[in-house]
Enzyme design. Structure first.
Site, short mmCIF file in Angstrom:
data_model
loop_
_atom_site.label_atom_id
_atom_site.label_comp_id
_atom_site.label_asym_id
_atom_site.label_seq_id
_atom_site.Cartn_x
_atom_site.Cartn_y
_atom_site.Cartn_z
N GLU A 1 -3.04 -27.38 76.94
CA GLU A 1 -4.18 -28.18 77.37
C GLU A 1 -4.71 -27.63 78.68
OE1 GLU A 1 -4.40 -32.31 76.11
OE2 GLU A 1 -2.25 -32.40 76.49
N ASN B 1 0.41 -43.49 81.41
CA ASN B 1 0.81 -43.16 82.78
C ASN B 1 -0.24 -42.38 83.57
OD1 ASN B 1 1.32 -40.91 81.19
ND2 ASN B 1 2.94 -40.18 82.53
N CYS C 1 5.37 -37.31 83.46
CA CYS C 1 6.11 -36.45 82.53
C CYS C 1 6.70 -35.25 83.26
CB CYS C 1 5.19 -35.98 81.41
SG CYS C 1 3.66 -35.30 82.05
N GLU D 1 2.05 -33.15 73.63
CA GLU D 1 2.67 -33.06 74.95
C GLU D 1 3.60 -34.25 75.09
OE1 GLU D 1 2.81 -30.75 76.99
OE2 GLU D 1 1.22 -29.45 76.24
P1 NAD Z 1 4.19 -43.53 73.38
O1 NAD Z 1 4.64 -42.42 72.52
O2 NAD Z 1 4.84 -44.84 73.26
O3 NAD Z 1 2.63 -43.80 73.16
C1 NAD Z 1 1.66 -42.79 73.33
C2 NAD Z 1 0.44 -43.14 72.50
O4 NAD Z 1 0.77 -43.05 71.12
C3 NAD Z 1 -0.07 -44.56 72.72
O5 NAD Z 1 -1.48 -44.56 72.71
C4 NAD Z 1 0.49 -45.28 71.52
O6 NAD Z 1 -0.22 -46.45 71.19
C5 NAD Z 1 0.36 -44.23 70.45
N1 NAD Z 1 1.21 -44.43 69.26
C6 NAD Z 1 2.38 -45.12 69.18
N2 NAD Z 1 2.85 -45.07 67.91
C7 NAD Z 1 1.99 -44.31 67.19
C8 NAD Z 1 1.95 -43.88 65.82
N3 NAD Z 1 2.89 -44.22 64.94
N4 NAD Z 1 0.92 -43.11 65.43
C9 NAD Z 1 -0.03 -42.73 66.31
N5 NAD Z 1 -0.06 -43.12 67.60
C10 NAD Z 1 0.96 -43.89 68.05
O7 NAD Z 1 4.28 -42.99 74.90
P2 NAD Z 1 3.99 -43.79 76.25
O8 NAD Z 1 5.10 -44.75 76.50
O9 NAD Z 1 2.58 -44.30 76.24
O10 NAD Z 1 4.06 -42.62 77.34
C11 NAD Z 1 5.22 -42.22 77.98
C12 NAD Z 1 5.71 -40.90 77.41
O11 NAD Z 1 4.65 -39.96 77.49
C13 NAD Z 1 6.86 -40.27 78.15
O12 NAD Z 1 7.80 -39.77 77.23
C14 NAD Z 1 6.22 -39.14 78.92
O13 NAD Z 1 7.09 -38.08 79.24
C15 NAD Z 1 5.15 -38.73 77.99
N6 NAD Z 1 4.09 -38.01 78.70
C16 NAD Z 1 3.99 -36.66 78.49
C17 NAD Z 1 3.02 -35.92 79.15
C18 NAD Z 1 2.92 -34.46 78.93
O14 NAD Z 1 1.85 -33.90 79.18
N7 NAD Z 1 3.94 -33.78 78.47
C19 NAD Z 1 2.12 -36.57 80.02
C20 NAD Z 1 2.26 -37.93 80.20
C21 NAD Z 1 3.23 -38.65 79.52
#
Ligand code: NAD
Length: 482
Positions: A463, A151, A283, A249
């Site tokens: 961060e 995102n 997020c 995060e």
């Molecule tokens: P996601 O958890 O599906 O994926 C995030 C990353 O993790 C991707 O690169 C994915 O390929 C990787 N991943 C998936 N499975 C894994 C595993 N088993 N081991 C290691 N890596 C793995 O999240 P998303 O759909 O890409 O992002 C949306 C989410 O991110 C929402 O929940 C949002 O709130 C959160 N987000 C949080 C922040 C913050 O700073 N708190 C910022 C942006 C997004």
């Protein structure tokens, strides 16, 4: 369509298997934006090994000189800002002004951490003993793994990569497979600017293979992850088995409180921005607005009227407020939650519909939704939706509003709209959130100050800002007798 490569050991390469995957424009799914190597665990191990080999050489570059490389990378990225922003809109879907803002932020991050190269200071302490001096200084950890979501496809890779590299670590970066293009552009800029070959690696592919290898590989000393709570929790457990350092995060269910003394028009603008811009896929987006009862009707009517006027469409076009959901799965989630809300007894005041006619025919569009008659325990008021869906909850008074705001598992960002200094400080003091906004949208943070949440939203060190290097370094304490 761009044909992209991974960056392993200073070379742009495909996956050893030759496998690939593609990304499509979520506003026009006929368009393939780019094709990437579908790397696996063995490609990832190669990247980790390259990072391990290169790390001492990169760490030997004096930190202020590493900073100069960042300044150059910022300049390179700036010269390409417009085309990178367009690529971001085509691959992730956010509007072009939002994408330009995000690229600008990545450039600022590079400059900021470039400056940190000259500020990686330690402390000097007095000793209990005569003629003994005590000092601390920062050392890099070694190889660090950075796992990013889709995102903020350039800001998040930048705000992890920059503090990791400036501290003298080498990096294996894994962008989301839904939007890796801008991370590639970031790595290109850093490589062209002169980062030691092998010190920065980028591996594209699924989380279950590439991400898993990063998390479980014994040579990766620390993992910085941003993404969903489910993925983050799994990573924390895996990393704990081998005592790797972790920073997570994750999700949010961010509230904005609108108190009876707020300026209604200003509050509507704050809430509409926080809830719906970037399609609610931030997020820090507001997904609950908690309104003090005396102004509930006036505020809700103005909110609905303003929301109806938002223009949904292809973010490359002028005048568009809201782009598409990132993919069909995310759109289904949005529509499903609107249905769940209705089943729970909420009223859909506007939006919440799939848009599929005319200009919307080939994209993952829905109209921004406002749900009223929402009870605090409903799933739509508790669970992260990550789309343009806003729930409205009434509050009897300020204390009740803060209680409702704190009544979820998450604690990333929170906002209040009020003209009262006392109410603002009550809120600042009592709200369970890492980011606290007064008369400002819950989303929209700056690059040079700490970022992170509390409760289920975050784990580990903050961060961004000056504290970001804490995660990527360890302190050596030196006792010196003269
Ligand atoms: P996601 O958890 O599906 O994926 C995030 C990353 O993790 C991707 O690169 C994915 O390929 C990787 N991943 C998936 N499975 C894994 C595993 N088993 N081991 C290691 N890596 C793995 O999240 P998303 O759909 O890409 O992002 C949306 C989410 O991110 C929402 O929940 C949002 O709130 C959160 N987000 C949080 C922040 C913050 O700073 N708190 C910022 C942006 C997004």
């Amino acid at each position: 369509m761009a044909d992209m490569r991974c960056f392993i050991g200073g070379q742009w390469v495909g996956a050893a298997s030759g496998k690939t995957f593609e990304t499509r424009n979520p506003a026009d799914t006929d368009e393939v934006v780019a094709v990437y190597p579908r790397c696996d665990a063995s490609d990832t191990r190669q990247a980790i090994e390259a990072a391990r080999q290169a790390q001492p050489q990169w760490a030997a570059v004096p930190a202020p000189k590493r900073g100069e490389i960042f300044f150059k990378a910022a300049q390179i990225l700036e010269s390409r800002a417009d085309s990178v922003a367009r690529e971001m809109t085509r691959e992730e879907g956010k509007t072009l002004p939002e994408a330009r803002g995000e690229v600008g932020r990545a450039i600022n991050i590079l400059r900021y951490f470039g400056g940190e190269g000259a500020r990686l200071t330690g402390e000097v302490a007095p000793s209990e003993r005569d003629r003994v001096l005590i000092q601390t200084y920062r050392r890099p950890l070694g190889v660090v793994g950075l796992i990013a979501p889709w995102n903020f496809p350039i800001a998040i890779p930048a705000w992890k990569t920059a503090p990791a590299l400036i501290s003298g670590n080498s990096v294996v970066l894994k962008p989301s497979d839904l939007a890796p293009l801008c991370a590639v552009r970031l790595v290109e800029a850093l490589d062209e600017a002169g980062v030691t070959k092998g010190a920065l690696n980028l591996v594209t592919g699924p989380g279950s293979t590439v991400g898993h290898e990063i998390v479980t590989n014994a040579h990766v000393r620390a993992i910085s992850f941003t993404g969903s709570e489910a993925t983050g929790s799994g990573i924390a457990l895996e990393a704990a088995k081998r005592r790797a350092r972790v920073q997570l995060e994750m999700g949010g269910k961010n509230p904005t409180i609108v108190l009876a003394d707020a300026l209604v028009d200003d509050a509507v603008n704050v809430v509409v921005n926080a809830a719906f811009f970037s399609t609610g896929q931030r997020c820090t987006a507001t997904s609950r607005v908690i309104v003090e009862e005396p102004i509930l009707d006036a505020f809700t009517n103005a909110l609905v009227e303003r929301t109806r006027r938002l223009k949904v469409g292809n973010g490359l076009e002028a005048g568009i407020d809201i782009g598409p959901s990132i993919d069909s799965k995310q759109l289904e989630t949005v529509l499903e939650y609107v249905g769940i809300g209705q089943q729970e007894g909420a009223t859909v005041k506007c939006g919440g519909e799939r848009l599929s006619a005319g200009a919307h025919a080939r994209g993952w569009f829905s109209s921004p939704a406002v749900l009223t008659d929402v009870e605090p325990a409903m799933r739509v008021a508790q669970e992260e939706i990550f789309g343009p869906v806003l729930t409205v909850l009434p509050a009897r008074n300020r204390d009740h509003a803060i209680e409702l705001a704190n009544g979820v598992r998450f604690g990333l960002s929170a906002a209040v709209c009020t003209q009262s200094l006392t109410s603002a400080y009550e809120f600042i003091h009592r709200i369970e959130a890492g980011l606290v906004m007064v008369n400002l949208p819950s989303a929209g943070v700056e690059y040079h100050v700490p970022f992170g949440g509390s409760k289920a939203s975050s784990m580990g060190m903050r961060e961004q800002g000056p504290v970001a290097v804490d995660f990527y370094t360890e302190l050596k304490t030196v006792y010196l007798k003269y």
